[in-house]
Structure formats: structure tokens, C-alpha cells
Design an enzyme around this catalytic site. Structure first.
Site, PDB file in Angstrom:
ATOM      1  N   ASP A   1      -1.402  -0.439   6.269  1.00 27.91           N
ATOM      2  CA  ASP A   1      -1.522   0.134   7.614  1.00 27.91           C
ATOM      3  C   ASP A   1      -2.894   0.718   7.908  1.00 27.91           C
ATOM      4  OD1 ASP A   1      -1.287   2.375   5.890  1.00 27.91           O
ATOM      5  OD2 ASP A   1      -0.601   3.608   7.565  1.00 27.91           O
TER       6      ASP A   1
ATOM      7  N   ASP B   1       0.864  -1.182   0.000  1.00 30.20           N
ATOM      8  CA  ASP B   1       0.000   0.000   0.000  1.00 30.20           C
ATOM      9  C   ASP B   1       0.900   1.232   0.000  1.00 30.20           C
ATOM     10  OD1 ASP B   1      -2.434   1.580   0.457  1.00 30.20           O
ATOM     11  OD2 ASP B   1      -1.574   1.922   2.434  1.00 30.20           O
TER      12      ASP B   1
END
Length: 371
Positions: free
Chosen positions: A259, A60
């Protein structure tokens, strides 16, 4: 009778499979302990075993490759709006949001000492932006898709948007009462540790992919800074797990590193989910491995430690098995057939103990792992 009993006891003692039973759990225990020392938390032994099979790493962007602390880099206004007026509307809409981009706008408004208004009828459009009413004005704040959904004319500003995106900025459109009133360019710098870690992953023969909701141009700029060649951009939050599924459908073992809240489904879908410890609780809960230090070097350590642990387990199993294969014929009297001695049961017991000790000592070698 004594001859037969001596052989029987020696065989039973030396064939005790303690070493075989210790081979795997001791290595996994030492491996997970060493991981904790390096700031890599393996939630279970399965994660430690599976990590060494990974072929593709999906990263990500926000908060994983980048710092996750965006800053407003540029503001452009239209339709006779001043910077303060446009920022007042944008920040008022984002006042209750915890999204990193929203926090950047709020920080810019705070630095400009702008007193925020009250937003009503706030509605979030997933993957596009937010709409609300501020001082009876309909305000839209989001990406190009949001503007198109509400028929906001943005063609005239595409040159400015392209220029801002080429500098690695995420560009947000602000509209009020059906017309575009401004652009906010937000930049989230790449972590200093990311390029080095990504290069290390690539040297390990892994395919590294960046996953982001940004447009293609901005994504490519960030990817270039990080040293990534494969980019999947303009992905909506609820599409991330679908991307993982598509990669798995190609027969790849996939690890997802993220996250945020919207990374949780993808972390759960991946063969191994790796959460950055500085991220959200939901992401950490969904992952198999947690990086306590918050940078991608932890991913490198996790994969290397997994490979070292599995190699150690195979060594343990080999020596434990080979030890019994060699020892049992001797205990059965093979040497006696050729005029040699019988194996004394006390020596057989000592030999069996030594096989277990040797397996433990080999497992403890993992403590010297440097990451």
C-alpha cells in the site's frame, strides 16, 4: 445443384466461429464486472488471467497485514532527559513527515500538549531514519543501523529493546549530541480480517510470505499473530523489488500486496501487483489489481475469481469447439449417407445461434460467484 448448395450453405452457416470468438471476452467481461461488485478492481484482462497462476503471495506488513495506524505504546528515557524533553525533540524532527511511525510520535506529542520546535538541516537516511537539528542540537531518530552509522552507544539498552520487540513493538532510538536519550516503542495492530484471509490463502495451497523492514524479533511476533510462518525482515525500501526478483528466479509466479510508496517498485516487478485501495496513489498506479475495501479478503476473492473465470473460459472454448466438431459433419450430409435427412440451412442457422447463446449463458454464470 440444389443438393450441393444445401450442404454448402448449411456448412458455412453452422461453422461460423461466433461462439469461439465470444468464449474468452465474454467471460473476462463478466469476471471483471463481478470483481468490481466485490470491491476488487482488475485493471486489465491480463491481470485476471495471470492471477490464477500465482504460487507465492508476498505481503507487506504495515498497512497491509496491519492497520497502518501505529500508536506509541512505551517511552523510555536516558541521560537525565524527561519524557517531555525527549518527545519534544523526536516530534520536532518528524513534524513534516507523513510516515505512519512519524504520525504516531506526533500524535503522542499532541496528546502530551507539547509545543514543537523548528527542525533544520533535515536529512532522511533511507531505511534507517532521520537526522536534523533542533534548537542547535543534533538529533537522530531511527533504527539500530542509524545509531551504528553515527557511533551511538546502544549496547546498554539491548535488554529493554528486546523486551519491547518481543511484545510486537517497533522500537525507535532517539539520540542527541552523540548520546542515546530515549526509546520509543510503536505498535501497529494486525487487522482483524488478516488472519482469516491468510489462512484462506494457505488453504488454497499458496506460499504466504511477510515482507517488512522491522527487525526479526518484532516481525516474528506480528507474523505469529497473523498466522504466517515465512518472514523476510529488515528489508530496506529499495530492496523489496529485489526480493520479488529472487523469488521469481526460483521459478515462482509471485503476487505482491502492498500500500505504500516504497511498495510501488515491488508491485510493478511482481507477476501480479495488488494494491490496497486505502494506500498511496503511487502504489495504486503501479498495481494490476486494486482492493477497494482495504483488507486481505479481497486478495482471496481476486484469486478465486481468476480461477473461476479461467475455468469458465475453458468450458466455453470446449463447448464451442465440440459443437462445431459435431455439427459440421451433420451439415456436410453425414446422416444422408446412412439414409438420414440433410440439415436444413434454417436449422443450421438456429443451431449456430444457439451455440453463441449457450456460451453467453455459461459466461453469465460467473455472476453467481460469491467470492
Amino acid at each position: 445443384l440444389v443438393f450441393a448448395l444445401t450442404i454448402m450453405i448449411s456448412v458455412l452457416v453452422i461453422a461460423c466461429p461466433c461462439a469461439l470468438g465470444l468464449a474468452t471476452p465474454t467471460a473476462i467481461m463478466v469476471g471483471t464486472g463481478k470483481g468490481a461488485q466485490l470491491g476488487v478492481l482488475f485493471k486489465n484482462g491480463e491481470a485476471l488471467e495471470t492471477a490464477q497462476e500465482i504460487q507465492t503471495i508476498v505481503l507487506d506488513k504495515t498497512g497491509t497485514i496491519t492497520k497502518g495506524q501505529p500508536e506509541v505504546r512505551d517511552i523510555q528515557t536516558f541521560a537525565n532527559f524527561t519524557t517531555e524533553e525527549m518527545l519534544y525533540l523526536a516530534a520536532s524532527v518528524e513534524k513534516r513527515s507523513e510516515h505512519p511511525l512519524a504520525q504516531a510520535i506526533l500524535q503522542a506529542a499532541k496528546e502530551a500538549q507539547i509545543t514543537l520546535g523548528q527542525a533544520f538541516e533535515v536529512h532522511t537516511v533511507t531505511g534507517q531514519g532521520i537526522q536534523a537539528k533542533v534548537d542547535e542540537k543534533q538529533v537522530l531518530l531511527g533504527n539500530e543501523k542509524l545509531m551504528q552509522s553515527f557511533d551511538i552507544e546502544i549496547e546498554a539498552v539491548q535488554a529493554q529493546v528486546a523486551q519491547l520487540a518481543s511484545q510486537g513493538n517497533t522500537v525507535m532510538y532517539v539520540a542527541s549530541q552523540g548520546e542515546l536519550i530515549g526509546l520509543i516503542a510503536v505498535s501497529d495492530p494486525v487487522k482483524t480480517s488478516s488472519p482469516q484471509a491468510i489462512q484462506a490463502l494457505q488453504k488454497m495451497g499458496l506460499e504466504v510470505v511477510m515482507l517488512t523492514g522491522d527487525n526479526e524479533q518484532t516481525a516474528q511476533v506480528i507474523a505469529k499473530q497473523a498466522g504466517i510462518t515465512q518472514v523476510i525482515s529488515q528489508v530496506l525500501p529499495d530492496q523489496k523489488s529485489q526480493v520479488i526478483q529472487e523469488l521469481q528466479a526460483q521459478g515462482k509466479k509471485v503476487a505482491m500486496v502492498g500500500d505504500g510508496i516504497n511498495d510501488a517498485p515491488a508491485l510493478a516487478q511482481a507477476n501480479v501487483g495488488i494494491a490496497v485501495g486505502t494506500g498511496t496513489d503511487i502504489a495504486i498506479e503501479s498495481a494490476d489489481i486494486v482492493l477497494m475495501r482495504g483488507d486481505l479478503n479481497g486478495v482471496v476473492s481476486a484469486l478465486r475469481l481468476s480461477k473461476a473465470t479461467m475455468r469458465n473460459i475453458k468450458e466455453n472454448l470446449f463447448w464451442a469447439f465440440a459443437y462445431n466438431v459435431l455439427g459440421i459433419p451433420v451439415a456436410m450430409g453425414l446422416l444422408h449417407l446412412f439414409g438420414g435427412p440433410l440439415l436444413n440451412p434454417m436449422l443450421a442457422g438456429a443451431a449456430m445461434s444457439f451455440s453463441s447463446v449457450s456460451v453467453l449463458l455459461n459466461a453469465l454464470r460467473l455472476k453467481r460467484f460469491k467470492g
